[in-house]
Design an enzyme around this catalytic site. Structure first.
Site, PDB file in Angstrom:
ATOM      1  N   GLY A  27       0.839  -1.200   0.000  1.00 45.47           N
ATOM      2  CA  GLY A  27       0.000   0.000   0.000  1.00 45.47           C
ATOM      3  C   GLY A  27       0.871   1.247   0.000  1.00 45.47           C
ATOM      4  N   ASP A  64       2.275  -1.706  -4.595  1.00 47.48           N
ATOM      5  CA  ASP A  64       0.983  -1.006  -4.623  1.00 47.48           C
ATOM      6  C   ASP A  64       0.207  -1.481  -5.842  1.00 47.48           C
ATOM      7  OD1 ASP A  64      -0.168   1.599  -3.020  1.00 47.48           O
ATOM      8  OD2 ASP A  64      -1.016   1.436  -5.034  1.00 47.48           O
ATOM      9  N   ARG A  66      -1.334   0.363  -7.773  1.00 47.79           N
ATOM     10  CA  ARG A  66      -1.104   1.327  -8.863  1.00 47.79           C
ATOM     11  C   ARG A  66       0.376   1.700  -8.922  1.00 47.79           C
ATOM     12  NH1 ARG A  66      -5.203   3.525  -6.188  1.00 47.79           N
ATOM     13  NH2 ARG A  66      -7.230   2.863  -6.964  1.00 47.79           N
ATOM     14  N   TYR A 183     -14.811  -2.713   7.518  1.00 46.73           N
ATOM     15  CA  TYR A 183     -13.410  -2.309   7.727  1.00 46.73           C
ATOM     16  C   TYR A 183     -12.989  -2.552   9.187  1.00 46.73           C
ATOM     17  CZ  TYR A 183      -9.508   1.071   8.096  1.00 46.73           C
ATOM     18  OH  TYR A 183      -8.313   1.695   8.335  1.00 46.73           O
ATOM     19  N   LYS A 187     -10.124  -5.047  10.486  1.00 42.34           N
ATOM     20  CA  LYS A 187      -8.954  -4.630  11.271  1.00 42.34           C
ATOM     21  C   LYS A 187      -8.844  -5.470  12.543  1.00 42.34           C
ATOM     22  CE  LYS A 187      -6.932  -1.494   8.759  1.00 42.34           C
ATOM     23  NZ  LYS A 187      -5.605  -1.799   8.194  1.00 42.34           N
ATOM     24  N   ILE A 223      -6.188  10.319  10.476  1.00 45.42           N
ATOM     25  CA  ILE A 223      -4.853  10.909  10.275  1.00 45.42           C
ATOM     26  C   ILE A 223      -4.975  12.062   9.279  1.00 45.42           C
ATOM     27  CG2 ILE A 223      -2.482  10.458   9.547  1.00 45.42           C
ATOM     28  CD1 ILE A 223      -2.869   7.539  10.269  1.00 45.42           C
TER      29      ILE A 223
HETATM   30  N1  SER Z   1      -9.332   6.746   8.669  1.00 39.88           N
HETATM   31  C1  SER Z   1     -10.013   5.481   8.620  1.00 39.88           C
HETATM   32  C2  SER Z   1     -11.309   5.579   7.923  1.00 39.88           C
HETATM   33  O1  SER Z   1     -11.905   6.622   7.991  1.00 39.88           O
HETATM   34  C3  SER Z   1     -10.240   4.960  10.004  1.00 39.88           C
HETATM   35  O2  SER Z   1      -9.081   4.381  10.442  1.00 39.88           O
HETATM   36  O3  SER Z   1     -11.737   4.630   7.365  1.00 39.88           O
END
Ligand code: SER
Length: 372
Positions: A27, A64, A66, A183, A187, A223
């Protein structure tokens, strides 16, 4: 899924019988890959070669789906365009390199995953299993434990209602792990798989090797990077609001102004990754750690942005689906284990993140280049 395999070499890689020692980043073209490759490259230059225990021959390999942008590719020695679900690619990596560390960043994020949950599971869990298996096979072939970094997420938490979220406040790692998104489920699975490969892999096999994988994970908050924009996530409203204002674009925020989840800056996330990966194993009491920096509401974001860009046009128009995801994530995370075990300390408050990192870097970026 495309199954293209192509390798782009930016510097000579040893050939013949001897396999080169390598660090693998999957990634690599994503938001975090960008920052991490720069940091790993800087670290090995600073260390005079490699930054691992295995001598100066270590090559930095990027994978990756791409082609990497040239400025990212410049930080690695070999860049493969390929799919982490493609066994042929992983076999090839196994044959060509002695991998000492893996940073497995490739994933489909939380918003995108809700449109194609089975694909998200295939990539996020299937891909992670493939990489853990590669790590274990590597350890078997060269006889050393492979360090494995897995970026987990606050998405592993699922607060049942908004009232619960407000009442609970900060969550500890073992609480409220009932995610509402594919997701988040993925995780959490990745964390469990990593712990299994680290501590219990092939428990009953006669030719079992002890602890082939040294698995370490951080549950990241949203982030925010001054350099890049995320895509497909649900915490994206934070960075999107700032980048839109800097680019003089109006922004319609998809959550209510009172929505609050934890965030951190990209440099903090990269520092944390490298700090956890270099911590002595005997100091670690968990395989997955919370870390926390600041927890602004979406309205706090708007006010910071509006102070810096008074003409910014920001409206709130809550999208019920994405809102429900944000409402299920905690307001804040208890990061005392990370502070105690490997010395995690956030660099910023919300105010200092905006004033010292985001606003100057983003303003300069949009002044000197075309908008992303
Ligand atoms: N930033 C991620 C998302 O919004 C959460 O870890 O999917």
């Amino acid at each position: 899924m495309p199954h293209a395999i192509g390798a782009h070499h930016t510097s000579p890689v040893p050939t013949g019988q001897q396999r080169a020692t390598a660090i693998l980043v999957t990634g690599a073209g994503g938001e975090m890959g960008h920052g991490l490759l720069c940091a790993l490259d800087a670290r090995r230059k600073h260390d005079g070669g490699c930054g691992t225990d295995h001598g100066p021959l270590t090559v930095l390999i990027a994978v990756d789906i791409r082609e990497l942008a040239p400025e990212i590719r410049a930080h690695c020695d070999v860049a493969y365009v390929g799919d982490i679900c493609d066994h042929a690619l992983l076999e090839r990596l196994l044959a060509m390199y002695e991998i000492s560390e893996i940073y497995h960043l490739a994933a489909l994020l939380s918003t995108r995953g809700e449109f194609a949950p089975e694909t998200a599971h295939h990539v996020n869990v299937g891909g992670t299993l493939n990489l853990l298996h590669l790590a274990a096979e590597q350890a078997r072939s060269h006889g050393r434990t492979v360090k494995f970094f897995f970026p987990s997420s606050i998405a592993v938490y699922g607060l049942p209602t908004l009232d619960d979220k407000r009442r609970v406040g900060r969550v500890r790692e073992d609480e409220w792990c009932e995610p509402h998104t594919m997701y988040g489920c993925n995780k959490l699975s990745g964390e469990h798989l990593g712990r299994y490969y680290d501590q219990h892999y092939r428990k009953l096999a006669k030719d079992r090797i002890e602890r082939p994988v040294d698995f370490r994970s951080i549950r990241f908050p949203g982030i925010i990077s001054a350099e890049t924009l995320p895509s497909g996530g649900t915490s994206d409203y934070g960075p999107e609001m700032i980048h839109a204002a800097a680019a003089s674009r109006p922004y319609r925020c998809f959550v209510r102004g009172d929505s609050r989840i934890p965030f951190m800056t990209m440099p903090e996330a990269i520092d944390a990754t490298l700090a956890l990966m270099s911590a002595p194993k005997e100091c670690l009491t968990r395989s997955a750690y919370n870390i926390a920096s600041f927890s602004p509401s979406a309205e706090d974001f708007r006010q910071f942005v509006q102070q810096a860009f008074p003409l910014a046009s920001i409206e709130f128009e809550s999208d019920p689906g994405r809102q429900s995801i944000v409402d299920s994530w905690p307001i804040d995370c208890d990061d005392s284990a990370a502070r105690r075990d490997w010395g995690w300390v956030p660099r910023h408050t919300a105010e200092s993140a905006f004033r010292e990192y985001l606003l100057p870097r983003i303003a300069a970026r949009y002044l000197h280049s075309s908008p992303i």
